[in-house]
Write a protein that holds these residues in place. Structure first.
Motif, short mmCIF file in Angstrom:
data_model
loop_
_atom_site.label_atom_id
_atom_site.label_comp_id
_atom_site.label_asym_id
_atom_site.label_seq_id
_atom_site.Cartn_x
_atom_site.Cartn_y
_atom_site.Cartn_z
N LEU A 67 -2.51 0.33 -12.32
CA LEU A 67 -3.27 -0.54 -11.95
C LEU A 67 -2.83 -2.32 -11.55
O LEU A 67 -3.69 -2.67 -10.93
N GLY A 106 -1.53 3.42 -5.95
CA GLY A 106 -1.55 2.54 -6.35
C GLY A 106 -1.69 0.82 -4.79
O GLY A 106 -2.97 0.99 -5.65
N PRO A 129 -0.31 4.77 -16.02
CA PRO A 129 -1.24 4.39 -15.67
C PRO A 129 -1.75 2.63 -15.42
O PRO A 129 -2.12 2.08 -14.27
N HIS A 130 -1.10 1.95 -15.99
CA HIS A 130 -1.41 0.53 -15.81
C HIS A 130 -0.91 -0.21 -14.91
O HIS A 130 -0.72 -0.89 -14.60
N SER A 142 -4.61 -3.73 -8.07
CA SER A 142 -5.32 -4.78 -8.01
C SER A 142 -4.65 -5.95 -7.58
O SER A 142 -5.06 -7.04 -6.94
#
Length: 285
Positions: free
Chosen positions: A152, A226, A148-149, A156
């Motif tokens: 992200l 992502g 998940p990190h 981003s």
């Protein structure tokens, strides 16, 4: 230093090969085939370069920045990035067949780049490249954080990249190239130790999807979902809608910039007035 010189010669030779191939394709192929296929395939050959050298972080960041400047100055309209091609499609700037052709060219180009890089390692021109050739079948994952990190971070950074591309779409090429090079180098510096900051689904698939450490589904979540999500959010935030899918603005209310003048009613054929105008026109008796 020997490894650096050999790698720089490889980068320059690859760049010259791509430029020559691009010029030949532009002269021999129909305009549409060149615009949406050949130039994308040629640029993907160069795109893999910084990840093939095996240098330390400081030198790698310097090479990334310089190569991004060279790429931006000579890209000839190619993006070498599936998210940029999808952005053009969502903005109704490219048709579905042209977008699919670009994606196919990017996949072909990145496979050719990987094959060329492994051939270059197999020549054993330096000790570092001999080591890389031996370790290539047993490569380690570029994802060094939780899934998940990682998703992200990739999302981003891609979100910021596409906001910059949208904001500078009509600006001078030199400003756009410099801004994108600085942004991508900063992303490589901050997110690079955790995800390698590919911001490019095709590049990530070529470099790290075959490496052990994570499953294919986890790689897809981080390096495909992502960036695509970041691109969608950037387009939606900048335009308030996805032009290919929605005509109505989903985020911002559209107010007319023209104000209707509020004047007196035009008298009719008989010169009649409204009761209010008549009462104002009559004075005290």
């Amino acid at each position: 230093m020997a490894s650096l010189n050999v790698s720089l010669c490889f980068f320059l030779a690859t760049f010259a090969l791509c430029q020559a191939s691009r010029r030949a394709a532009k002269a021999l192929l129909p305009g549409g085939a060149y615009a949406h296929f050949a130039r994308e395939a040629m640029r993907m050959l160069v795109e893999l370069g910084p990840w093939a050298g095996g240098f330390g972080p400081d030198l790698l960041l310097t090479l990334v920045f310089l190569l991004l400047l060279v790429h931006g100055a000579t890209l000839d309209g190619a993006s070498a990035n599936p998210t940029v091609s999808l952005q053009r499609f969502l903005l109704a700037e490219a048709s579905l067949p042209c977008t699919l052709l670009e994606l196919a060219a990017q996949a072909l180009g990145v496979q050719a780049a990987g094959a060329l890089t492994r051939l270059y390692w197999a020549w054993g021109l330096s000790d570092l490249h001999v080591l890389q050739s031996l370790m290539d079948p047993h490569c380690s994952s570029a994802l060094r954080t939780a899934v998940p990190h990682g998703a992200l971070l990739e999302g981003s950074c891609t979100f910021l990249l596409h906001l910059v591309l949208l904001r500078l779409q009509g600006s001078l090429a030199v400003h756009r190239v410099l801004a994108v090079a600085l942004l991508l180098t900063a992303a490589a510096c901050t997110a690079g130790p955790l995800t390698s900051a590919f911001l490019n689904p095709a590049l990530a698939a070529s470099v790290t999807f075959r490496c052990s450490g994570h499953s294919l589904l986890e790689y897809v979540q981080v390096y495909w979902l992502g960036p695509v999500t970041g691109m969608l959010l950037a387009v939606l935030l900048y335009h308030g809608r996805l032009p290919r899918l929605f005509q109505r603005n989903l985020l911002y209310s559209q107010k007319s910039k023209y104000r209707v003048p509020r004047g007196r009613p035009v008298p009719g054929p008989g010169g009649s007035q409204t009761p209010e105008e008549g009462s104002r026109g009559r004075g005290p008796r």
